[in-house]
Design a protein around this motif. Structure first.
Motif, PDB file in Angstrom:
ATOM      1  N   VAL A  27       0.834  -1.291  -0.126  1.00 23.87           N
ATOM      2  CA  VAL A  27      -0.018   0.133   0.111  1.00 23.87           C
ATOM      3  C   VAL A  27       0.854   1.282  -0.033  1.00 23.87           C
ATOM      4  N   VAL A  28       1.966   1.087   0.089  1.00 22.86           N
ATOM      5  CA  VAL A  28       3.105   2.298   0.011  1.00 22.86           C
ATOM      6  C   VAL A  28       2.973   3.102  -1.155  1.00 22.86           C
ATOM      7  N   ASP A  33       0.954   8.140  -4.282  1.00 17.62           N
ATOM      8  CA  ASP A  33       0.145   8.458  -5.306  1.00 17.62           C
ATOM      9  C   ASP A  33      -0.978   9.200  -5.056  1.00 17.62           C
ATOM     10  N   ILE A  34      -1.760   8.850  -3.964  1.00 24.16           N
ATOM     11  CA  ILE A  34      -2.972   9.438  -3.677  1.00 24.16           C
ATOM     12  C   ILE A  34      -2.547  10.685  -2.812  1.00 24.16           C
ATOM     13  N   LEU A  35      -1.814  10.641  -1.889  1.00 22.39           N
ATOM     14  CA  LEU A  35      -1.697  11.732  -0.991  1.00 22.39           C
ATOM     15  C   LEU A  35      -0.620  12.779  -1.715  1.00 22.39           C
ATOM     16  N   GLY A  36       0.252  12.373  -2.445  1.00 20.16           N
ATOM     17  CA  GLY A  36       0.918  13.345  -3.107  1.00 20.16           C
ATOM     18  C   GLY A  36       2.171  13.774  -2.288  1.00 20.16           C
ATOM     19  N   VAL A  37       2.704  12.897  -1.318  1.00 21.01           N
ATOM     20  CA  VAL A  37       3.724  12.966  -0.495  1.00 21.01           C
ATOM     21  C   VAL A  37       4.714  11.550  -0.295  1.00 21.01           C
ATOM     22  N   ASP A  38       5.674  11.514   0.104  1.00 17.45           N
ATOM     23  CA  ASP A  38       6.544  10.562   0.436  1.00 17.45           C
ATOM     24  C   ASP A  38       5.823   9.740   1.569  1.00 17.45           C
ATOM     25  N   VAL A  39       5.889   8.635   1.575  1.00 16.07           N
ATOM     26  CA  VAL A  39       5.252   7.697   2.781  1.00 16.07           C
ATOM     27  C   VAL A  39       6.387   7.027   3.613  1.00 16.07           C
TER      28      VAL A  39
END
Length: 109
Positions: A27-28, A33-39
């Motif tokens: 899910v990373v 992609d969804i959040l637009g930030v690094d996870v």
């Protein structure tokens, strides 16, 4: 900052690397992609490594904890697991309506 945790499948307290009861690694990329930030992801949901990762977050960063069901205490509302999860953040947002009725460490503890 946001710290995400989730239970995934029914691994029954065992660490399973892949599949429907496995780690949250798959899910990373979709989260990025969804959040637009690094996870950032850690391979546990409590303990020193997790606490250090949570404390090192800077403004706007996201941390994904590992599958809470890798702990047998998750489905038993274990106080130690609940306290470990609760110590990581100032606020808790429950976004799992379908499981909110369960007395699990990550939802009720």
């Amino acid at each position: 900052n946001v710290i995400l945790c989730s239970h995934f499948g029914r691994p029954k307290g065992e660490i399973i690397e892949t599949g429907k009861n496995g780690r949250l690694n798959p899910v990373v990329e979709p989260l990025k992609d969804i959040l637009g930030v690094d996870v950032k992801k850690v391979d546990d949901c409590m303990g020193e490594e997790v606490e250090a990762a949570a404390k090192s977050l800077t403004k706007g960063e996201v941390l994904l904890l590992e599958n809470t069901r890798f702990y047998k205490g998750e489905t038993k509302n274990d106080e130690t697991l609940a306290a470990g999860l609760g110590s990581l953040a100032d606020y808790f947002v429950m976004d799992a309506f379908g499981t909110a009725h369960r007395a699990h460490s990550s939802t009720a503890g």
